[in-house]
Design a protein around this motif. Structure first.
Motif: not given
Length: 235
Positions: A79-80, A99-101, A212-214, A229-231
């Motif tokens: 995921y990174l 990563g965006p995945e 990390v998406c929230w 940093p994340g999506p």
């Protein structure tokens, strides 16, 4: 962010020490390169994480919350990405991003309206976390208890602030107070503090439950709190 829970060991909730617990002393070599700290609400998470900060430095250690994180956390390597979108990044602050995945099928547009604890509860339910519901600790502080092992659980604390700037500053201050290894996420006016873990363990827990998406992920290093940093990003 105020503290209401107490640390506990096996067979008991895993929480945080009292609010007046002193921060552990930290020292950092002045000639060591460090990632840029998140001292204020960053325009983008990437701006708050630059240069390298090696993990495992013996300068100081965060307050021990007595937490046993679940043993079924995912392998996070796939995921990174590196900051330049390459594969196989170093798991070092400033050397990787999420990563965006990781957030496929999840809306990661920044939120500007005020949120309530139920917003996080609904998000967690949608991600398959089960019945992780907020428990009122006091007027602006809630607990979210995630099942762990041996009938214990990992307690995350959610604070409700006036706005996004207040939530960012509140989480930053809480991470500095508790010391290296503590982590959390913030989204709009909500700030979530999580107990001490290694960076890999914290990222694995946040990826498993899509935190990390929230929200914006922050981790306490030896001298400050840093954004990974994340999506999901907030201006």
């Amino acid at each position: 962010m105020s503290n209401e829970s107490k640390p506990s060991r096996k067979g008991a909730p895993a929480g945080a020490p009292a609010a007046n617990a002193p921060s552990p002393p930290c020292s950092t070599s002045p000639d060591r390169e460090r990632p840029a700290p998140s001292r204020r609400a960053p325009r983008r998470p990437a701006l708050a994480a630059a240069l390298a900060l090696a993990l495992g430095a013996p300068a100081c250690s965060g307050i021990d919350a007595g937490v046993e994180y679940p043993s079924d956390l995912p392998d996070i390597d796939r995921y990174l990405l590196t900051p330049e979108n390459g594969a196989d990044p170093s798991l070092t602050l400033g050397e990787f991003k999420v990563g965006p995945e990781t957030c496929q099928g999840i809306d990661t547009h920044p939120v500007t309206q005020k949120l309530s604890p139920d917003d996080l509860s609904r998000f967690l339910a949608a991600q398959g976390a089960g019945s992780v519901a907020p428990k009122l600790a006091r007027s602006n502080l809630y607990w979210f208890d995630f099942p762990s092992s041996d009938k214990s659980f990992v307690r995350l604390r959610l604070a409700v602030l006036e706005d996004a700037k207040g939530a960012t500053q509140d989480l930053h201050n809480a991470l500095l107070q508790h010391g290296p290894g503590w982590w959390g996420v913030h989204r709009s006016n909500l700030a979530v503090l999580a107990p001490k873990a290694s960076l890999r363990e914290a990222m694995a827990f946040a990826i498993k439950h899509k935190l990390v998406c929230w929200g914006v992920f922050m981790y306490a290093g030896n001298d400050d709190a840093y954004v990974v940093p994340g999506p999901y990003a907030e201006l």
